[in-house]
Design a protein around this motif. Structure first.
Motif, short mmCIF file in Angstrom:
data_model
loop_
_atom_site.label_atom_id
_atom_site.label_comp_id
_atom_site.label_asym_id
_atom_site.label_seq_id
_atom_site.Cartn_x
_atom_site.Cartn_y
_atom_site.Cartn_z
N ALA A 95 0.83 -1.21 0.00
CA ALA A 95 0.00 0.00 0.00
C ALA A 95 0.87 1.26 0.00
CB ALA A 95 -0.93 -0.01 1.22
N ARG A 96 1.90 1.27 0.83
CA ARG A 96 2.77 2.45 0.90
C ARG A 96 3.60 2.62 -0.37
NH1 ARG A 96 3.96 0.03 6.20
NH2 ARG A 96 2.43 0.83 7.68
N ALA A 97 3.93 1.50 -1.01
CA ALA A 97 4.67 1.59 -2.27
C ALA A 97 3.82 2.25 -3.35
CB ALA A 97 5.11 0.19 -2.71
N TYR A 98 2.56 1.83 -3.45
CA TYR A 98 1.66 2.46 -4.42
C TYR A 98 1.46 3.94 -4.09
CZ TYR A 98 0.36 -2.05 -6.45
OH TYR A 98 0.38 -3.27 -7.10
N GLN A 99 1.37 4.24 -2.81
CA GLN A 99 1.20 5.64 -2.41
C GLN A 99 2.39 6.49 -2.85
OE1 GLN A 99 1.56 6.59 1.80
NE2 GLN A 99 -0.21 7.94 1.68
N ARG A 100 3.59 5.96 -2.75
CA ARG A 100 4.77 6.72 -3.17
C ARG A 100 4.79 6.92 -4.68
NH1 ARG A 100 10.30 5.49 -0.12
NH2 ARG A 100 10.67 7.54 -1.04
N LEU A 101 4.37 5.89 -5.42
CA LEU A 101 4.31 6.05 -6.87
C LEU A 101 3.30 7.13 -7.24
CD1 LEU A 101 4.39 2.36 -8.19
CD2 LEU A 101 6.17 4.09 -8.41
N SER A 102 2.21 7.20 -6.49
CA SER A 102 1.19 8.20 -6.76
C SER A 102 1.66 9.60 -6.39
CB SER A 102 -0.08 7.86 -5.98
OG SER A 102 -1.05 8.88 -6.11
N GLN A 103 2.26 9.74 -5.22
CA GLN A 103 2.66 11.05 -4.73
C GLN A 103 3.92 11.58 -5.41
OE1 GLN A 103 2.96 10.65 -0.47
NE2 GLN A 103 0.75 10.81 -0.16
N ASP A 104 4.94 10.71 -5.55
CA ASP A 104 6.23 11.18 -6.05
C ASP A 104 6.29 11.25 -7.57
OD1 ASP A 104 6.93 11.23 -3.42
OD2 ASP A 104 8.12 9.41 -3.47
N PHE A 105 5.48 10.44 -8.25
CA PHE A 105 5.53 10.42 -9.71
C PHE A 105 4.20 10.78 -10.37
CE2 PHE A 105 8.72 7.43 -8.13
CZ PHE A 105 9.84 7.93 -8.75
N GLN A 106 3.19 11.09 -9.53
CA GLN A 106 1.88 11.49 -10.03
C GLN A 106 1.30 10.45 -11.00
OE1 GLN A 106 4.52 14.10 -10.06
NE2 GLN A 106 3.73 14.23 -7.96
N LEU A 107 1.51 9.18 -10.67
CA LEU A 107 0.97 8.12 -11.52
C LEU A 107 -0.47 7.84 -11.12
CD1 LEU A 107 3.87 5.49 -11.66
CD2 LEU A 107 3.37 7.33 -13.25
N THR A 108 -1.31 7.59 -12.12
CA THR A 108 -2.69 7.20 -11.85
C THR A 108 -2.72 5.72 -11.46
OG1 THR A 108 -3.11 6.53 -14.13
CG2 THR A 108 -3.48 8.86 -13.57
N GLN A 109 -3.85 5.27 -10.94
CA GLN A 109 -3.98 3.87 -10.59
C GLN A 109 -3.83 2.98 -11.82
OE1 GLN A 109 -7.53 3.12 -8.32
NE2 GLN A 109 -6.99 4.58 -6.70
N GLU A 110 -4.34 3.44 -12.95
CA GLU A 110 -4.22 2.69 -14.20
C GLU A 110 -2.75 2.56 -14.61
OE1 GLU A 110 -5.69 0.29 -16.95
OE2 GLU A 110 -7.04 1.43 -15.63
N GLN A 111 -1.99 3.64 -14.49
CA GLN A 111 -0.58 3.62 -14.85
C GLN A 111 0.22 2.72 -13.91
OE1 GLN A 111 -0.02 7.89 -14.66
NE2 GLN A 111 0.09 8.08 -16.89
N MET A 112 -0.10 2.79 -12.62
CA MET A 112 0.58 1.93 -11.67
C MET A 112 0.30 0.46 -11.96
SD MET A 112 0.43 3.89 -7.98
CE MET A 112 -1.27 4.49 -8.04
N ALA A 113 -0.94 0.15 -12.31
CA ALA A 113 -1.30 -1.22 -12.64
C ALA A 113 -0.54 -1.72 -13.85
CB ALA A 113 -2.81 -1.31 -12.87
N THR A 114 -0.40 -0.86 -14.85
CA THR A 114 0.31 -1.23 -16.07
C THR A 114 1.78 -1.50 -15.79
OG1 THR A 114 -1.21 0.08 -17.43
CG2 THR A 114 0.92 -0.49 -18.40
N ARG A 115 2.41 -0.64 -15.00
CA ARG A 115 3.85 -0.77 -14.74
C ARG A 115 4.19 -1.95 -13.84
NH1 ARG A 115 6.89 5.04 -14.67
NH2 ARG A 115 5.63 6.09 -16.22
#
Length: 308
Positions: free
Chosen positions: A148-168
């Protein structure tokens, strides 16, 4: 006859040659160690020259599994190279920072290895952070809160959407969303999830409750009774809608599955004028007659032929 070593002409000739030929330069000192870009080819790098990754997402390592990996490295070595990036030299020695492969690095130290195969890459801080997080998310041994915290960092630090995080990361978008929702749990409950006392399924079910207080209280009940995820789902639904629970219980109590048992229950209720419940399981069970006072109890005795 004078020997060659005492011939003055030879001495002069030798001196003349030395004056004509340039002096041989002194052997230069060894060049300081520099970083080498491996271009995908692993290098053997001293373990002591590698520093830990400050952006490491993982906070817990299974000591037993780490020891197993160390034993494997003793026998077979490190099969998959780690990935590092170069840092500034220190005391004339090349220094590196770990990007991926911390378990292999730690296990190699336990195995008392002096070097480890590593691929060197020139990457910026942002790339290191992203590579570290994504590599960890692609593994199966992160606990739910670490994910959960890893996804949060991807969202906050790289402004990735949930869709982008899922793809990566190769995950489903709904899975990413569910992990992010865990961050809404009270801190004490998050700690129970991180320690493994509560599973991801338990945590997701508890999020159906509204207030932090109700979530914490329910979590304590789940832990005290060692409820399964399915039992937790029923428990939470009963908390959300207690009236539905009572209606369901009343219906189950009032309506036995066997029609013959149901008919017998109805006949007893008409005869006694009291609430009767028959609990039957394959021809065995019990008859429960509810009474609200001494008069009702006397009526039951009369019906049973036990009148005073």
């Amino acid at each position: 006859m004078p020997t060659a070593t005492h011939d003055p002409k030879r001495r002069a000739l030798g001196k003349g040659l030395e004056s004509l030929l340039p002096a041989r330069p002194a052997t230069p000192p060894p060049a300081p160690v520099t970083h080498v870009e491996s271009n995908g080819k692993p290098l053997e790098i001293p373990l002591d020259h590698i520093e830990r990754n400050p952006w490491q997402t993982r906070t817990q390592f299974d000591e037993a599994k780490l020891q197993e990996l160390a034993q494997s490295i003793v026998v077979s070595g490190v099969v998959q190279p780690i990935v590092v990036r170069p840092l500034s030299q220190k005391n004339g020695e090349a220094r590196y920072q770990l990007i991926t492969g911390e378990r292999r690095w730690l296990a190699s130290r336990k195995a008392q290895k002096t070097t480890i195969p590593a691929i060197v890459r020139q990457v910026a801080d942002e790339q290191v952070l992203e590579m570290t997080i994504i590599e960890n998310l692609q593994r199966a041994d992160l606990n739910p809160m670490e994910q959960a915290r890893a996804y949060q960092r991807l969202s906050q630090d790289f402004q990735l959407t949930q869709e982008q995080m899922a793809t990566r990361t190769g995950k489903e978008r709904a899975s990413v969303a569910n992990f992010l929702r865990l961050l809404k749990l009270p801190e004490t409950v998050q700690q129970k999830v991180e320690s493994g006392d509560l599973s991801f399924g338990h945590a997701r079910t508890l999020l159906a409750l509204e207030s932090p207080e109700s979530i914490t209280s329910a979590a304590l009940k789940v832990l005290a009774l060692s409820l399964s995820v399915r039992q937790t789902e029923s428990y939470v639904q009963n908390l959300i809608n207690p009236e539905a629970k009572q209606k369901k219980e009343d219906k189950q109590q009032a309506q036995p599955e066997d029609p013959n048992v149901r008919e017998a229950q109805d006949r007893l209720q008409r005869t006694l004028g009291l609430k009767v419940r028959i609990e039957d399981k394959k021809g065995k069970g019990k008859v429960i007659i509810e009474y609200s006072g001494l008069e009702d109890f006397d009526a039951i005795l009369t019906a049973l032929g036990q009148e005073k």
